[in-house]
Each structure stands twice: as structure tokens, then as C-alpha cells.
Design a protein around this motif. Structure first.
Motif, PDB file in Angstrom:
ATOM      1  N   CYS A  22       0.827  -1.208   0.000  1.00 49.76           N
ATOM      2  CA  CYS A  22       0.000   0.000   0.000  1.00 49.76           C
ATOM      3  C   CYS A  22       0.862   1.259   0.000  1.00 49.76           C
ATOM      4  O   CYS A  22       0.605   2.192  -0.762  1.00 49.76           O
ATOM      5  CB  CYS A  22      -0.916   0.014   1.216  1.00 49.76           C
ATOM      6  SG  CYS A  22      -2.220  -1.208   1.142  1.00 49.76           S
ATOM      7  N   ILE A  23       1.877   1.271   0.831  1.00 55.32           N
ATOM      8  CA  ILE A  23       2.767   2.431   0.915  1.00 55.32           C
ATOM      9  C   ILE A  23       3.513   2.635  -0.395  1.00 55.32           C
ATOM     10  O   ILE A  23       3.671   3.766  -0.869  1.00 55.32           O
ATOM     11  CB  ILE A  23       3.745   2.279   2.098  1.00 55.32           C
ATOM     12  CG1 ILE A  23       2.965   2.326   3.417  1.00 55.32           C
ATOM     13  CG2 ILE A  23       4.833   3.339   2.072  1.00 55.32           C
ATOM     14  CD1 ILE A  23       3.747   1.857   4.626  1.00 55.32           C
ATOM     15  N   CYS A  26       2.055   4.811  -3.103  1.00 47.88           N
ATOM     16  CA  CYS A  26       2.046   6.254  -2.847  1.00 47.88           C
ATOM     17  C   CYS A  26       0.645   6.865  -2.893  1.00 47.88           C
ATOM     18  O   CYS A  26       0.404   7.834  -3.610  1.00 47.88           O
ATOM     19  CB  CYS A  26       2.978   6.982  -3.811  1.00 47.88           C
ATOM     20  SG  CYS A  26       4.697   6.548  -3.601  1.00 47.88           S
ATOM     21  N   PRO A  27      -0.293   6.325  -2.125  1.00 47.31           N
ATOM     22  CA  PRO A  27      -1.628   6.938  -2.096  1.00 47.31           C
ATOM     23  C   PRO A  27      -1.591   8.262  -1.340  1.00 47.31           C
ATOM     24  O   PRO A  27      -0.603   8.585  -0.673  1.00 47.31           O
ATOM     25  CB  PRO A  27      -2.455   5.905  -1.334  1.00 47.31           C
ATOM     26  CG  PRO A  27      -1.466   5.282  -0.413  1.00 47.31           C
ATOM     27  CD  PRO A  27      -0.179   5.215  -1.204  1.00 47.31           C
ATOM     28  N   ASP A  28      -2.661   9.020  -1.444  1.00 51.68           N
ATOM     29  CA  ASP A  28      -2.750  10.281  -0.705  1.00 51.68           C
ATOM     30  C   ASP A  28      -2.895  10.036   0.799  1.00 51.68           C
ATOM     31  O   ASP A  28      -2.482  10.852   1.606  1.00 51.68           O
ATOM     32  CB  ASP A  28      -3.956  11.096  -1.188  1.00 51.68           C
ATOM     33  CG  ASP A  28      -3.784  11.586  -2.610  1.00 51.68           C
ATOM     34  OD1 ASP A  28      -2.633  11.780  -3.048  1.00 51.68           O
ATOM     35  OD2 ASP A  28      -4.800  11.774  -3.295  1.00 51.68           O
ATOM     36  N   LEU A  29      -3.498   8.902   1.151  1.00 51.20           N
ATOM     37  CA  LEU A  29      -3.766   8.597   2.546  1.00 51.20           C
ATOM     38  C   LEU A  29      -3.966   7.087   2.690  1.00 51.20           C
ATOM     39  O   LEU A  29      -4.498   6.450   1.785  1.00 51.20           O
ATOM     40  CB  LEU A  29      -5.044   9.319   2.987  1.00 51.20           C
ATOM     41  CG  LEU A  29      -5.495   9.175   4.423  1.00 51.20           C
ATOM     42  CD1 LEU A  29      -4.542   9.905   5.368  1.00 51.20           C
ATOM     43  CD2 LEU A  29      -6.899   9.736   4.576  1.00 51.20           C
ATOM     44  N   ILE A  30      -3.543   6.533   3.799  1.00 49.92           N
ATOM     45  CA  ILE A  30      -3.818   5.135   4.108  1.00 49.92           C
ATOM     46  C   ILE A  30      -4.550   5.106   5.449  1.00 49.92           C
ATOM     47  O   ILE A  30      -4.045   5.617   6.447  1.00 49.92           O
ATOM     48  CB  ILE A  30      -2.532   4.295   4.216  1.00 49.92           C
ATOM     49  CG1 ILE A  30      -1.781   4.274   2.896  1.00 49.92           C
ATOM     50  CG2 ILE A  30      -2.864   2.865   4.657  1.00 49.92           C
ATOM     51  CD1 ILE A  30      -0.420   3.602   2.974  1.00 49.92           C
ATOM     52  N   ALA A  55       5.255   5.198   6.036  1.00 52.03           N
ATOM     53  CA  ALA A  55       4.323   6.065   5.309  1.00 52.03           C
ATOM     54  C   ALA A  55       4.716   7.535   5.484  1.00 52.03           C
ATOM     55  O   ALA A  55       4.709   8.306   4.513  1.00 52.03           O
ATOM     56  CB  ALA A  55       2.891   5.823   5.785  1.00 52.03           C
ATOM     57  N   ASP A  56       5.069   7.926   6.703  1.00 49.58           N
ATOM     58  CA  ASP A  56       5.517   9.301   6.944  1.00 49.58           C
ATOM     59  C   ASP A  56       6.765   9.608   6.117  1.00 49.58           C
ATOM     60  O   ASP A  56       6.861  10.680   5.513  1.00 49.58           O
ATOM     61  CB  ASP A  56       5.817   9.521   8.426  1.00 49.58           C
ATOM     62  CG  ASP A  56       4.573   9.620   9.279  1.00 49.58           C
ATOM     63  OD1 ASP A  56       3.468   9.875   8.741  1.00 49.58           O
ATOM     64  OD2 ASP A  56       4.696   9.426  10.511  1.00 49.58           O
ATOM     65  N   ILE A  60       3.284  10.232   3.024  1.00 53.37           N
ATOM     66  CA  ILE A  60       1.866   9.897   3.143  1.00 53.37           C
ATOM     67  C   ILE A  60       1.446  10.284   4.558  1.00 53.37           C
ATOM     68  O   ILE A  60       1.937   9.715   5.527  1.00 53.37           O
ATOM     69  CB  ILE A  60       1.616   8.400   2.895  1.00 53.37           C
ATOM     70  CG1 ILE A  60       2.134   8.006   1.508  1.00 53.37           C
ATOM     71  CG2 ILE A  60       0.135   8.069   3.051  1.00 53.37           C
ATOM     72  CD1 ILE A  60       2.228   6.511   1.284  1.00 53.37           C
TER      73      ILE A  60
END
Length: 69
Positions: A22-23, A26-30, A55-56, A60
Motif C-alpha cells: 500500500c505504501i 504512494c496513495p494520498d492517505l492510508i 508512510a511518513d 503519506i
């Protein structure tokens, strides 16, 4: 993402791999929903904490507390 069942020593590596995928996208938010977990031990917490740090590092953001409720 909804996690279900047990997040512990036995399943931690699977959850870590899924979160890493998922990370990497590179989504806008997880958002990770834990309400379907029946067990969350210290290994599971470490997996979630490490994923949040990765993620940080990838830029993200973490959801705001208001978004988590």
C-alpha cells in the motif's frame, strides 16, 4: 484497509507485506481499520507503528484524529 482476525507474531509478516504494498503505491492517505481484529499483540502494534513511520517517510500523512473516528 480493514484488518481482520489476529495480528500477532504469526500473521505480522503478512500484514507488514500488505502495508508495504500500500505504501509503495504512494496513495494520498492510508487508513487502517482495526475493528475486525480479534487479537492485537505487541508484534502487531510494532507492525502498525513501523508502517506509519514508513508512510511518513514516503510523504503519506497520517489521518487526523477526527478522520479516525
Amino acid at each position: 484497509m480493514h484488518l481482520a482476525g489476529e495480528l500477532d507474531l504469526e500473521s505480522g509478516s503478512d500484514a507488514e507485506a500488505l502495508l508495504s504494498l500500500c505504501i509503495a503505491g504512494c496513495p494520498d492517505l492510508i487508513s487502517v481499520f482495526l475493528t475486525r481484529l480479534t487479537l492485537l499483540d505487541c508484534v502487531g502494534l510494532e507492525v502498525l507503528e513501523a508502517a506509519e513511520h514508513r508512510a511518513d517517510d514516503a510523504g503519506i500523512p497520517s489521518p487526523s484524529p477526527a478522520a479516525q473516528s
